[in-house]
Write an enzyme that holds these catalytic residues in place. Structure first.
Site, mmCIF file in Angstrom:
data_model
loop_
_atom_site.group_PDB
_atom_site.id
_atom_site.type_symbol
_atom_site.label_atom_id
_atom_site.label_comp_id
_atom_site.label_asym_id
_atom_site.label_seq_id
_atom_site.Cartn_x
_atom_site.Cartn_y
_atom_site.Cartn_z
ATOM 1 N N PRO A 1 -72.229 21.901 -44.636
ATOM 2 C CA PRO A 1 -71.934 20.493 -44.919
ATOM 3 C C PRO A 1 -73.086 19.577 -44.511
ATOM 4 C CG PRO A 1 -70.021 21.566 -43.945
ATOM 5 C CD PRO A 1 -71.154 22.542 -43.834
ATOM 6 N N TYR A 2 -73.759 19.912 -43.422
ATOM 7 C CA TYR A 2 -74.927 19.133 -42.998
ATOM 8 C C TYR A 2 -75.981 19.122 -44.105
ATOM 9 C CZ TYR A 2 -79.403 18.133 -40.746
ATOM 10 O OH TYR A 2 -80.642 17.619 -40.445
ATOM 11 N N GLY A 3 -76.288 20.313 -44.649
ATOM 12 C CA GLY A 3 -77.268 20.410 -45.730
ATOM 13 C C GLY A 3 -76.859 19.599 -46.946
ATOM 14 N N SER B 1 -75.042 16.884 -46.883
ATOM 15 C CA SER B 1 -75.208 15.455 -46.569
ATOM 16 C C SER B 1 -76.676 15.038 -46.656
ATOM 17 C CB SER B 1 -74.632 15.134 -45.184
ATOM 18 O OG SER B 1 -75.450 15.628 -44.134
ATOM 19 N N LYS B 2 -77.584 15.902 -46.227
ATOM 20 C CA LYS B 2 -79.007 15.573 -46.301
ATOM 21 C C LYS B 2 -79.499 15.549 -47.754
ATOM 22 C CE LYS B 2 -81.269 14.937 -43.137
ATOM 23 N NZ LYS B 2 -81.482 13.664 -42.383
#
Length: 314
Positions: A148-150, A152-153
């Site tokens: 999920p972090y990837g 968002s970026k």
């Protein structure tokens, strides 16, 4: 120039703001001290900056502050602020990532389209690529983030592109590959590994230790940002890597040699969202902004070890 650095109390943001101050630029730093790691660490990152007469600090949340007023008379923006961490981005926590990484970026870009910026430089991540089908990773590869972090970026990176395409906001996205060095976040591997080896404590390695990373020393990442400000064409994405692919277990062996003590390693299950291998193709960065990493892994680890030893003595 008058320059805004968001996330200026963080690892990369504080180094970047310092470099800009040393260059004689007028720097406004913004940070909201998210609770991802202790505020005291971020306050320490700001200590040197507060000694510069050409530095002004504002404690504020980008989602709440008047961004039009903040960007008044600003010549360039370095957007470093983000909710960090691959493993923490699952489940309910994703709301924090959408707010701090996507919504905050959109609001900043919306304000930027009404400003006369010379450059808007966004701190992206190699996490956008996901599991590599082939190495080295090129900016033209289709991004397939596995965390999920990837996601968002990458979403924020797309926002940068569309605000350039539609409103001529002069955006540049820099995809960092595992930045390390003094002030590295406490949740990051080298910080944890070095402290554990120094204290004779156990290191936890996710997976078999044979995963590989392209490690980028902090000063090289800062050089890339300054070069992007000076010469990067708007609307592009650039890989910023350290120039070599290293097995995690070999990086630990380097730490052992530099400290003079064996690591106690505990191997556990690979974590969801962790990519297997990274290696940046930095030929575009070399061609467009003359970027070339200068600091070897051994040299960079020596500097981080020295910094951590100093911290432990305080």
């Amino acid at each position: 120039m008058k320059i805004l650095v968001t996330g200026c109390a963080g690892f990369i943001g504080s180094h970047l703001a310092e470099r800009l101050c040393e260059m004689g630029e007028d720097v406004i730093g913004v940070d909201c001290f998210t609770d991802y790691y202790p505020r005291a660490i971020k306050e320490a990152n700001l200590e040197k900056l507060k000694g510069y007469k050409n530095f002004k600090f504002i404690e504020a949340d980008l989602n709440e502050i008047d961004l039009g007023f903040l960007l008044k008379d600003i010549d360039a923006v370095f957007h470093q602020a983000a909710q960090a961490g691959v493993r923490a981005s699952w489940g309910k926590s994703f709301e924090i990532y959408t707010r701090n990484n996507i919504l905050a970026t959109q609001k900043l870009l919306e304000a930027a389209k009404k400003s006369n910026l010379k450059k808007f430089i966004y701190a992206s991540s190699s996490s956008v690529y996901g599991d590599a089908e082939k190495l080295p990773l090129k900016e033209t590869d289709v991004p397939k983030p596995i965390s999920p972090y990837g996601v968002s970026k990458l979403a924020a990176e797309h926002l940068c592109y569309l605000y350039w395409k539609n409103f001529n906001v002069p955006t540049v996205s820099l995809r960092y590959f595992t930045v390390y060095g003094p002030r590295q976040r406490p949740d990051m591997a080298f910080n944890k590994f070095i402290k554990a080896v120094l204290k004779g404590e156990e290191i936890t390695v996710y997976g078999d230790g044979k995963q590989t990373r392209d490690f980028t020393f902090i000063s090289d990442a800062i050089d890339a940002n300054i070069a992007a400000l000076e010469s990067a064409p708007a609307g592009i994405v650039l890989n910023i890597g350290g120039g070599s692919r290293v097995f995690l277990i070999d990086a630990i062996k380097t730490i052992e040699k530099l400290i003079g003590r064996k690591a106690k390693i505990k191997y556990i299950e690979k974590q969801k969202g962790d990519v297997r291998d990274t290696l940046a193709d930095t030929s575009s960065a070399k061609s467009l902004i003359s970027y070339e990493p200068k600091v070897s892994l051994k040299e960079g680890l020596e500097k981080e070890i020295s910094w951590i030893k100093e911290l432990e003595l305080k």
